[in-house]
Design a protein around this motif. Structure first.
Motif, short mmCIF file in Angstrom:
data_model
loop_
_atom_site.label_atom_id
_atom_site.label_comp_id
_atom_site.label_asym_id
_atom_site.label_seq_id
_atom_site.Cartn_x
_atom_site.Cartn_y
_atom_site.Cartn_z
N ARG A 98 -5.92 3.33 4.76
CA ARG A 98 -5.81 1.87 4.93
C ARG A 98 -4.52 1.51 5.66
O ARG A 98 -4.50 0.63 6.52
CB ARG A 98 -5.86 1.17 3.57
N ALA A 143 1.67 1.93 -3.47
CA ALA A 143 0.51 2.47 -4.17
C ALA A 143 0.29 3.94 -3.82
O ALA A 143 0.00 4.76 -4.70
CB ALA A 143 -0.74 1.65 -3.82
N ALA A 144 0.43 4.29 -2.55
CA ALA A 144 0.22 5.68 -2.12
C ALA A 144 1.22 6.61 -2.81
O ALA A 144 0.85 7.70 -3.28
CB ALA A 144 0.35 5.79 -0.61
N LYS A 153 -7.00 7.58 0.27
CA LYS A 153 -7.71 6.34 0.64
C LYS A 153 -6.71 5.27 1.06
O LYS A 153 -6.91 4.56 2.06
CB LYS A 153 -8.56 5.84 -0.52
N VAL A 154 -5.63 5.14 0.30
CA VAL A 154 -4.62 4.14 0.62
C VAL A 154 -3.94 4.46 1.94
O VAL A 154 -3.68 3.57 2.76
CB VAL A 154 -3.59 4.04 -0.53
N GLU A 212 0.82 -1.21 0.00
CA GLU A 212 0.00 0.00 0.00
C GLU A 212 0.86 1.27 0.00
O GLU A 212 0.47 2.28 -0.59
CB GLU A 212 -0.94 0.00 1.20
#
Length: 276
Positions: free
Chosen positions: A84, A65-66, A80-81, A62
């Protein structure tokens, strides 16, 4: 009559189909625990650390991804990431609650079997620290025996950290992030920058004008909040179980962990609060 799920259409024959256990490779996971002693609590110790490594694997996924979303100017997806990732660290925090049920006498029954293995040797944890900006090059040494792991760590040191990507996004939003912060040596740990704090102060003094930057700031603080709690829970668990003994890996134990509590990942975001 006993309920039969097949009558409602549930699949019951998996001789030629992929089952739940097949998909998740449950047999491999459940046979990965190899206690070295007859101590009852060693299984708890192993599972706690193995599950933590699984959560760290997801955290790294994640974090990648961020950063990618921030670099692509897609802050909404990045936020959103980041939310999480904070929840992942909430799960990691909960794991210490289970481990703390182990008493000092119970740990003593198998501690010698650990040899020199220690949590600070976790290469995934090192990758997380490097990914979020705590790039202590001295911590490469415990991994020198693993060329594959060293390659991962060196690749991480060559790319912008989460905080670097956040500051680059602020710059593209028109905020006056100093060039020195944007062109710094990425291999080095982040150092407090008063000019960067001034940028965050500008954001916090007018959040409606700089809403995207404001949301990024709060998500970063949220993550570090959970990350600090994870470190603190680690410290209190170790102190509760072994007191002030040295760690199995040769560290100073609780005094080493206390030093880690002093590390600030995003120092400007914490210190700016005093200025507002």
């Amino acid at each position: 009559m006993a309920y039969d799920p097949a009558q409602d259409g549930a699949e019951m024959d998996f001789r030629k189909r992929m089952s739940y256990g097949d998909y998740l490779q449950i047999d491999q996971i459940l046979t990965a625990q190899k206690p070295l002693s007859a101590a009852h609590d060693e299984l708890l110790f192993i599972i706690q650390h193995q599950t933590s490594e699984l959560w760290m694997k997801l955290a790294l996924y994640e974090l990648d991804a961020a950063r990618a979303q921030l670099a692509a100017d897609n802050s909404r997806a990045a936020l959103k990431v980041l939310a999480r990732i904070a929840r992942i660290f909430e799960q990691l925090n909960s794991a210490w609650d289970v481990l703390r049920t182990m008493t000092p006498s119970e740990y003593t029954e198998f501690r010698d079997d650990l040899g020199q293995s220690s949590g600070f040797q976790s290469w995934q944890y090192r990758l997380i620290e490097y990914a979020v900006g705590n790039r202590n090059l001295a911590m490469l040494r415990p991994h020198e025996h693993r060329p594959d792991v060293m390659a991962l760590l060196e690749a991480e040191l060559a790319r912008p950290s989460l905080y670097d990507e956040a500051l680059r996004r602020l710059s593209r939003l028109g905020l006056a992030v100093p060039d020195a912060a944007l062109t710094r040596d990425l291999r080095q740990p982040w150092q407090f920058d008063a000019e960067v704090m001034a940028v965050w102060a500008q954001v916090y003094r007018d959040p409606s004008r700089y809403w995207e930057a404001y949301e990024i700031a709060e998500k970063l603080v949220d993550f570090e909040d959970y990350f600090r709690r994870w470190r603190f829970n680690h410290l209190t668990t170790v102190e509760r179980v072994i007191g002030f003994k040295r760690g199995t890996g040769g560290t100073a134990g609780t005094s080493y962990l206390k030093r880690m509590l002093e590390v600030e990942l995003f120092p400007e975001l914490w210190r700016v609060r005093t200025e507002l």
